[in-house]
Write a protein that holds these residues in place. Structure first.
Motif, PDB file in Angstrom:
ATOM      1  N   GLU A   1      30.931   8.684  17.763  1.00  0.00           N
ATOM      2  CA  GLU A   1      30.893   8.348  16.556  1.00  0.00           C
ATOM      3  C   GLU A   1      29.729   8.239  15.911  1.00  0.00           C
TER       4      GLU A   1
ATOM      5  N   ASN B   1      26.461   5.461  16.062  1.00  0.00           N
ATOM      6  CA  ASN B   1      27.483   4.217  16.106  1.00  0.00           C
ATOM      7  C   ASN B   1      28.159   3.936  17.614  1.00  0.00           C
ATOM      8  N   GLU B   2      28.477   5.281  18.031  1.00  0.00           N
ATOM      9  CA  GLU B   2      28.690   4.545  19.614  1.00  0.00           C
ATOM     10  C   GLU B   2      28.953   6.105  20.433  1.00  0.00           C
TER      11      GLU B   2
HETATM   12 MG   LIG Z   1      33.994   2.246  17.816  1.00  0.00          MG
END
Ligand SMILES: [Mg+2]
Ligand SMILES: Nc1ncnc2c1ncn2[C@@H]1O[C@H](COP(=O)(O)OP(=O)(O)O)[C@@H](O)[C@H]1O
Length: 384
Positions: free
Chosen positions: A258, A270-271
């Protein structure tokens, strides 16, 4: 490809976890003639267990259950990352575990995940690791407000997060994180959230389903738009970040990253999800090989399939809020009457608010059309 590594039908694939991602993997595996064995700490009849040949229920660290599970399977994968490391170790000693223990161990914990990104020089939001209130105060001082505190372990769908604004009292905010490690992240004024889902094979080859765009509602994925409406240079950056993560983790299997897109077209991670991902569900209808089929291929030591997106698509999540009551199903005609929409339900009985119960995907000749029609269906379904 080493023939010794290849697992062919009707061999059994073991899945750690009983959720919808395991369910959709089980569907693909069964279609191709594999047996499926699920080990889950959920009660019998879990979403994945419903479609398994054998469902084993209990603790992931129960030695007798693990023995039973491993005796039944040739190869093992995990459909969610929060599997105790003791279980991953025990599995990896006795069967091929794909993705491997290190990739799951690194990404199941935000602190380890962030340190991995920093080590690899992969772009992400500035962050600090904190263990107590004094460190939180210092971190917020350095990163500035707004910023966000995230629990290091077991966070998902916005759970275990707290946004720190000008008004936030840090003493009070810290109470929710007391006793645990947390990551404090600078706030990213993103213009879009995107993700890339793809797979890396045992031979290091990679194939992605492209860069897609994600819209969240209350921190939960609402809609995925494939392909993302971004400049080609932005999509290229996203794909490059995905590859850097996959190579850095020496990853084997389907993986999602992500990302945030900023106003200048920059992209940061992000992740990481070490498994198929909600933002890859569109691939079931829109790609040559979908994310679950790809996972099946990779964990069985087969070559990657062509992952290319062949048709623009929009995926909409169906949360429990769409059900008129917790145990009364909605009228599905809005989805079922549409000639290019597909309904997916995960077999969960109780439609609690915010619970992911299913999704639908609409194909279109372009994303604009698919998005418009998906939103129309979503509006007709309503919510309680
Ligand atoms: Mg997430
Ligand atoms: N540093 C940040 N800056 C701005 N928004 C953020 C930041 N971190 C998280 N968010 C928002 O919260 C959502 C959920 O956070 P995420 O870290 O992905 O946790 P989860 O595990 O709950 O998905 C993100 O998709 C994004 O919309």
């Amino acid at each position: 490809m080493d023939r010794m590594d290849v697992v062919l039908p009707p061999a059994a694939i073991g899945i750690l976890g009983g959720g919808q991602l395991g369910r959709m993997l089980a569907l693909e595996a069964r279609r191709s003639g594999y047996r499926v064995v699920v080990l889950t700490d959920e009660p019998p009849g879990s979403p994945a267990g419903q479609l398994a040949h054998v469902e084993i229920n209990g603790s992931y660290t129960d030695a007798a259950l693990l023995d039973r599970f491993l005796a039944e399977v040739e190869v093992v994968t995990a459909e969610f990352e929060n599997i105790p490391d003791a279980c991953l170790q025990a599995v990896a000693e006795r069967r091929p575990l794909r993705p491997g223990r290190r990739a799951i161990f690194t990404t199941q914990h935000r602190e380890r995940e962030k340190l991995f990104l920093r080590d690899q020089g992969i772009a992400c939001a500035p962050f600090r690791i904190v263990e107590n209130e004094a460190q939180l105060q210092a971190a917020v001082e350095e990163l500035g407000r707004p910023c966000v505190i995230k629990t290091a372990a077991f966070g998902y769908d916005g759970k275990g997060q707290c946004k720190v604004t000008a008004e936030t009292d840090l003493t009070q905010a810290w109470r929710a994180f007391e006793g645990a490690h947390a990551v404090v992240e600078a706030w990213v004024p993103f213009v879009k959230e995107v993700s890339v889902v793809g797979a890396r094979g045992m031979d290091g080859s990679m194939a992605v389903h492209g860069c897609v765009e994600n819209e969240h509602a209350d921190h939960i994925l609402d809609v995925t738009i494939a392909p993302a409406r971004v400049e080609p240079a932005t999509a290229d950056q996203a794909l490059a970040l995905w590859r850097a993560v996959a190579e850095g983790l020496d990853y084997v299997g389907t993986m999602a990253v992500e990302m945030f897109v900023t106003a200048d077209g920059g992209v940061m991670v992000n992740e990481i999800a070490p498994r198929p991902h909600n933002s890859g569900h569109h691939s079931i209808e829109s790609c040559e090989t979908n994310q679950f089929h790809q996972q099946m291929r990779v964990i069985c030591g087969l070559p990657l399939g062509e992952a290319r997106l062949h048709t623009p698509a929009v995926m909409v999540n169906l949360l429990g809020d769409v059900w008129p009551t917790e145990d009364q199903a909605p009228d599905w005609s809005a989805v079922l009457e549409h000639p290019r929409a597909k309904l997916h339900l995960y077999g969960k009985e109780c439609a609690r608010r915010k619970r992911k119960m299913g999704h639908f995907t609409v194909l279109g000749s372009d994303v604009k059309q698919a998005l418009r029609e998906a939103r129309e269906i979503q509006a007709r379904l309503g919510r309680r």
